[in-house]
Design an enzyme around this catalytic site. Structure first.
Site, PDB file in Angstrom:
ATOM      1  N   TYR A  75       0.847  -1.202   0.000  1.00  0.00           N
ATOM      2  CA  TYR A  75       0.000   0.000   0.000  1.00  0.00           C
ATOM      3  C   TYR A  75       0.883   1.253   0.000  1.00  0.00           C
ATOM      4  O   TYR A  75       0.614   2.224  -0.696  1.00  0.00           O
ATOM      5  CB  TYR A  75      -0.934   0.009   1.220  1.00  0.00           C
ATOM      6  CG  TYR A  75      -1.936   1.140   1.122  1.00  0.00           C
ATOM      7  CD1 TYR A  75      -3.125   0.966   0.430  1.00  0.00           C
ATOM      8  CD2 TYR A  75      -1.671   2.391   1.678  1.00  0.00           C
ATOM      9  CE1 TYR A  75      -4.029   2.004   0.285  1.00  0.00           C
ATOM     10  CE2 TYR A  75      -2.565   3.437   1.535  1.00  0.00           C
ATOM     11  CZ  TYR A  75      -3.741   3.237   0.838  1.00  0.00           C
ATOM     12  OH  TYR A  75      -4.631   4.262   0.692  1.00  0.00           O
ATOM     13  N   PHE A 127      -6.864  21.659 -24.424  1.00  0.00           N
ATOM     14  CA  PHE A 127      -7.138  20.227 -24.540  1.00  0.00           C
ATOM     15  C   PHE A 127      -8.377  19.953 -23.687  1.00  0.00           C
ATOM     16  O   PHE A 127      -8.575  20.566 -22.646  1.00  0.00           O
ATOM     17  CB  PHE A 127      -5.958  19.337 -24.118  1.00  0.00           C
ATOM     18  CG  PHE A 127      -6.322  17.888 -24.345  1.00  0.00           C
ATOM     19  CD1 PHE A 127      -6.394  17.401 -25.642  1.00  0.00           C
ATOM     20  CD2 PHE A 127      -6.699  17.059 -23.303  1.00  0.00           C
ATOM     21  CE1 PHE A 127      -6.824  16.094 -25.891  1.00  0.00           C
ATOM     22  CE2 PHE A 127      -7.119  15.765 -23.544  1.00  0.00           C
ATOM     23  CZ  PHE A 127      -7.180  15.276 -24.837  1.00  0.00           C
ATOM     24  N   THR A 128      -9.200  19.017 -24.159  1.00  0.00           N
ATOM     25  CA  THR A 128     -10.528  18.797 -23.574  1.00  0.00           C
ATOM     26  C   THR A 128     -10.509  18.621 -22.045  1.00  0.00           C
ATOM     27  O   THR A 128     -11.130  19.394 -21.319  1.00  0.00           O
ATOM     28  CB  THR A 128     -11.174  17.565 -24.230  1.00  0.00           C
ATOM     29  OG1 THR A 128     -10.260  16.472 -24.146  1.00  0.00           O
ATOM     30  CG2 THR A 128     -11.512  17.825 -25.692  1.00  0.00           C
ATOM     31  N   ASP A 218       2.037  20.518 -20.354  1.00  0.00           N
ATOM     32  CA  ASP A 218       1.304  19.267 -20.512  1.00  0.00           C
ATOM     33  C   ASP A 218       2.283  18.363 -21.257  1.00  0.00           C
ATOM     34  O   ASP A 218       2.435  18.444 -22.473  1.00  0.00           O
ATOM     35  CB  ASP A 218       0.012  19.465 -21.311  1.00  0.00           C
ATOM     36  CG  ASP A 218      -0.733  18.133 -21.488  1.00  0.00           C
ATOM     37  OD1 ASP A 218      -0.103  17.075 -21.284  1.00  0.00           O
ATOM     38  OD2 ASP A 218      -1.917  18.151 -21.852  1.00  0.00           O
ATOM     39  N   LYS A 261       0.430   7.595 -23.175  1.00  0.00           N
ATOM     40  CA  LYS A 261       0.814   7.899 -24.553  1.00  0.00           C
ATOM     41  C   LYS A 261       2.276   7.527 -24.781  1.00  0.00           C
ATOM     42  O   LYS A 261       2.587   6.361 -25.019  1.00  0.00           O
ATOM     43  CB  LYS A 261       0.577   9.387 -24.846  1.00  0.00           C
ATOM     44  CG  LYS A 261      -0.876   9.736 -25.157  1.00  0.00           C
ATOM     45  CD  LYS A 261      -1.724   9.907 -23.954  1.00  0.00           C
ATOM     46  CE  LYS A 261      -3.072  10.498 -24.247  1.00  0.00           C
ATOM     47  NZ  LYS A 261      -3.929  10.519 -23.048  1.00  0.00           N
ATOM     48  N   ARG A 385     -12.379  15.477 -33.896  1.00  0.00           N
ATOM     49  CA  ARG A 385     -11.715  16.517 -33.110  1.00  0.00           C
ATOM     50  C   ARG A 385     -12.131  17.850 -33.713  1.00  0.00           C
ATOM     51  O   ARG A 385     -11.387  18.493 -34.444  1.00  0.00           O
ATOM     52  CB  ARG A 385     -10.192  16.366 -33.144  1.00  0.00           C
ATOM     53  CG  ARG A 385      -9.654  15.131 -32.471  1.00  0.00           C
ATOM     54  CD  ARG A 385      -9.352  15.237 -30.987  1.00  0.00           C
ATOM     55  NE  ARG A 385     -10.464  15.152 -30.088  1.00  0.00           N
ATOM     56  CZ  ARG A 385     -10.356  14.760 -28.814  1.00  0.00           C
ATOM     57  NH1 ARG A 385      -9.200  14.387 -28.311  1.00  0.00           N
ATOM     58  NH2 ARG A 385     -11.398  14.751 -28.018  1.00  0.00           N
ATOM     59  N   PHE A 452     -18.115  14.907 -26.196  1.00  0.00           N
ATOM     60  CA  PHE A 452     -17.725  14.055 -27.324  1.00  0.00           C
ATOM     61  C   PHE A 452     -17.625  12.582 -26.954  1.00  0.00           C
ATOM     62  O   PHE A 452     -17.796  11.716 -27.801  1.00  0.00           O
ATOM     63  CB  PHE A 452     -16.382  14.531 -27.906  1.00  0.00           C
ATOM     64  CG  PHE A 452     -15.262  14.557 -26.901  1.00  0.00           C
ATOM     65  CD1 PHE A 452     -15.095  15.635 -26.063  1.00  0.00           C
ATOM     66  CD2 PHE A 452     -14.389  13.492 -26.790  1.00  0.00           C
ATOM     67  CE1 PHE A 452     -14.080  15.655 -25.113  1.00  0.00           C
ATOM     68  CE2 PHE A 452     -13.361  13.502 -25.855  1.00  0.00           C
ATOM     69  CZ  PHE A 452     -13.217  14.586 -25.008  1.00  0.00           C
TER      70      PHE A 452
HETATM   71  O1  PLI Z   1      -6.472  10.485 -20.970  1.00  0.00           O
HETATM   72  P1  PLI Z   1      -5.680  10.976 -19.793  1.00  0.00           P
HETATM   73  O2  PLI Z   1      -6.507  11.412 -18.650  1.00  0.00           O
HETATM   74  O3  PLI Z   1      -4.598  10.034 -19.377  1.00  0.00           O
HETATM   75  O4  PLI Z   1      -4.865  12.268 -20.296  1.00  0.00           O
HETATM   76  C1  PLI Z   1      -5.501  13.450 -20.630  1.00  0.00           C
HETATM   77  C2  PLI Z   1      -4.723  14.175 -21.686  1.00  0.00           C
HETATM   78  C3  PLI Z   1      -4.044  15.299 -21.351  1.00  0.00           C
HETATM   79  N1  PLI Z   1      -3.338  15.992 -22.294  1.00  0.00           N
HETATM   80  C4  PLI Z   1      -3.291  15.605 -23.583  1.00  0.00           C
HETATM   81  C5  PLI Z   1      -2.522  16.414 -24.546  1.00  0.00           C
HETATM   82  C6  PLI Z   1      -3.971  14.465 -23.983  1.00  0.00           C
HETATM   83  O5  PLI Z   1      -3.884  14.091 -25.250  1.00  0.00           O
HETATM   84  C7  PLI Z   1      -4.727  13.714 -23.018  1.00  0.00           C
HETATM   85  C8  PLI Z   1      -5.508  12.609 -23.396  1.00  0.00           C
HETATM   86  N2  PLI Z   1      -5.700  12.339 -24.666  1.00  0.00           N
HETATM   87  C9  PLI Z   1      -6.488  11.430 -25.202  1.00  0.00           C
HETATM   88  C10 PLI Z   1      -7.364  10.530 -24.416  1.00  0.00           C
HETATM   89  C11 PLI Z   1      -6.474  11.328 -26.649  1.00  0.00           C
HETATM   90  O6  PLI Z   1      -7.159  10.467 -27.207  1.00  0.00           O
HETATM   91  O7  PLI Z   1      -5.730  12.115 -27.254  1.00  0.00           O
END
Ligand code: PLI
Length: 460
Positions: A75, A127-128, A218, A261, A385, A452
């Site tokens: 933990y 960003f969303t 970011d 990513k 997008r 979306f």
């Molecule tokens: O999907 P998360 O919560 O791990 O990360 C959010 C996020 C933050 N910044 C940027 C630039 C992103 O591209 C992002 C998530 N992007 C997604 C889910 C995408 O499909 O691009």
């Protein structure tokens, strides 16, 4: 440079495969209708080639899978956390690491730590999830990206750059104390995966320091951005991606990062910063929303895979391959006259849906329709997008109608091969030939936040 002569050739071989389902057009028409013509609502098993996102859809390496067996699932104080902390420190350079379940968890922590209700948060295009957290914390997002970024055909190699004049004007207009921080996306997802130059990062940091405004990166695709600096910005050609990454982060006070990513993992994220008080605030929020400060919603094995993934992804030839895949697909589409955002982005190819379906007005969601049609035509899943992603203005409730109305054909890391991209390109080219037949959509269900993901549509 240690690049192979053909960076498109995979710098790995395949050890395990996942079969995919090939479906008929009739099957896909039914599936698309049931999904409310929203590719997020399709079942993954009904998709042939899944280019919805590069988020969490990556193939892990044997080293990452081996690392998963070394998860210390305590933990508190997992050894994998301390390894991740060391790797983050070595590669990104920040003093404090706060692990989170994914990027938006980190955005919540940073927004809460830095925003006082009513303050402004400039950024290089929204960003969303980032904007959603800034608004939920009472902030007002202001776009300060250069105008070039809003023009799909402008070929500026660093279209993600901040417009210093727009930023300075905002400081003059509202006062520096009314600016919570500036977010810099590296790369800028919604602009088409466009990078920010080192010169711009440095200039923004200097201006921000002068006004005591924190700079938060970011850093979700920061390794990709570092690669673009290496190949596009004079003076960086002989530096390693890792050296460039460290320098990029040195022009900031902290970062939010989705680990799903660049790091070749399927889940995870972190917030990072240099300021002790900010770190303390984020850690106390972390234990409320994410998990203990030494796991933040990740398992020990997730943290191990992420740490190993950071080390792998920051090798020069790995990013060279990734970017080459996007270029291969993009160049095929350009050669066939398909309108795409230029330059070709790092994590995918963005089709200009307003030009593709020039007869469908933006209030009828041409990008949403095109993503739907690509799926129905070929079983390939992509993502809108554009107007749907942009949502509505907090004050007026009106839709934003962004200049960029795109379909993102996103490339998961190490998952698909050249022949898959040939299939994708052929499908899009084929559809372009029949574009005049397409009609728009109307939205019949609109969720309150991040619409979306769950909105539903009917054909007009
Ligand atoms: O999907 P998360 O919560 O791990 O990360 C959010 C996020 C933050 N910044 C940027 C630039 C992103 O591209 C992002 C998530 N992007 C997604 C889910 C995408 O499909 O691009």
């Amino acid at each position: 440079m240690t690049l192979t002569s053909n960076p498109m050739a995979e710098p790995y071989k395949i050890k395990m495969v996942e079969p995919v389902k090939i479906t008929t057009r009739e099957f896909r028409e039914k599936a698309a209708k049931e999904a409310g013509h929203n590719t997020f609502l399709l079942r993954s098993e009904d998709v042939y080639i899944d280019l919805l996102t590069d988020s969490g859809t990556n193939a892990m390496s044997e080293s990452q899978w081996a690392g998963m067996m070394l998860g210390d699932e305590a933990y508190a104080g997992s050894k994998n956390y301390y390894f991740l902390e060391k790797v983050m420190h070595d590669c990104f350079g920040y003093k404090h690491l706060v692990p989170t379940h994914q990027g938006r968890g980190a955005e919540n922590l940073v927004s809460n730590a830095l925003i006082k209700p009513g303050q402004y948060v400039p950024g290089n295009m929204y960003f969303t999830t980032t904007r959603a957290h800034q608004e939920l914390a009472g902030g007002n997002f202001v776009d300060v990206i250069i105008d070039d970024a809003h023009d799909p055909y402008n070929t500026n190699p660093f279209k993600g750059d901040v417009d210093l004049k727009k930023y300075e004007d905002l400081i003059k207009r509202v006062g520096a104390e009314q600016i919570a921080y500036i977010t810099i996306g590296v790369t800028v997802n919604l602009a088409g995966g466009q990078p920010v130059s080192m010169a711009n990062l440095k200039a923004v940091y200097e201006l921000s320091q002068k006004h005591k405004i924190p700079v938060i990166l970011d850093a979700t695709r920061a390794i990709e951005n570092a690669y673009f600096i290496k190949v596009r910005e004079k003076g960086y050609e002989n530096k390693s991606v890792r050296e460039i990454l460290r320098e990029m982060c040195s022009y900031s006070d902290g970062a939010t990062c989705s680990g799903k990513k660049d790091f070749h993992t399927n889940i995870g994220g972190f917030a990072a910063c240099n300021d002790d008080a900010m770190a303390e605030h984020m850690r106390s929020m972390c234990v409320v929303y994410e998990g203990l400060q030494t796991y933040g919603g990740m398992t020990g094995r997730d943290m191990e895979a992420m740490a190993r993934g950071i080390l792998e992804a920051s090798e020069d030839h790995v990013m060279a391959h990734r970017v080459a895949q996007a270029e291969y697909l993009g160049n095929k589409l350009i050669a066939a006259g398909i309108p795409i955002v230029l330059p070709i982005g790092g994590h995918g190819v963005f089709i200009d849906a307003r030009a593709f379906y020039s007869h469908i007005p933006q209030e009828q969601y041409p990008a949403q329709k095109l993503a739907n049609d690509i799926y129905v035509h070929s079983g390939v899943r992509t993502m809108e997008r554009g107007n749907v992603s942009a949502g509505r203005c907090k004050e007026t409730g009106k839709e934003f109608f962004p200049k960029l109305e795109t379909v993102r054909v996103t490339i998961p890391r190490r998952v698909y091969t050249q022949s898959h991209f040939d299939v994708v390109a052929d499908a899009i080219i084929d559809l372009y030939k029949q574009r005049d037949k397409a009609k728009g959509l109307k939205m019949v269900f609109e969720p309150k936040y991040l619409r979306f993901f769950q909105a539903r549509f009917e054909m007009l």
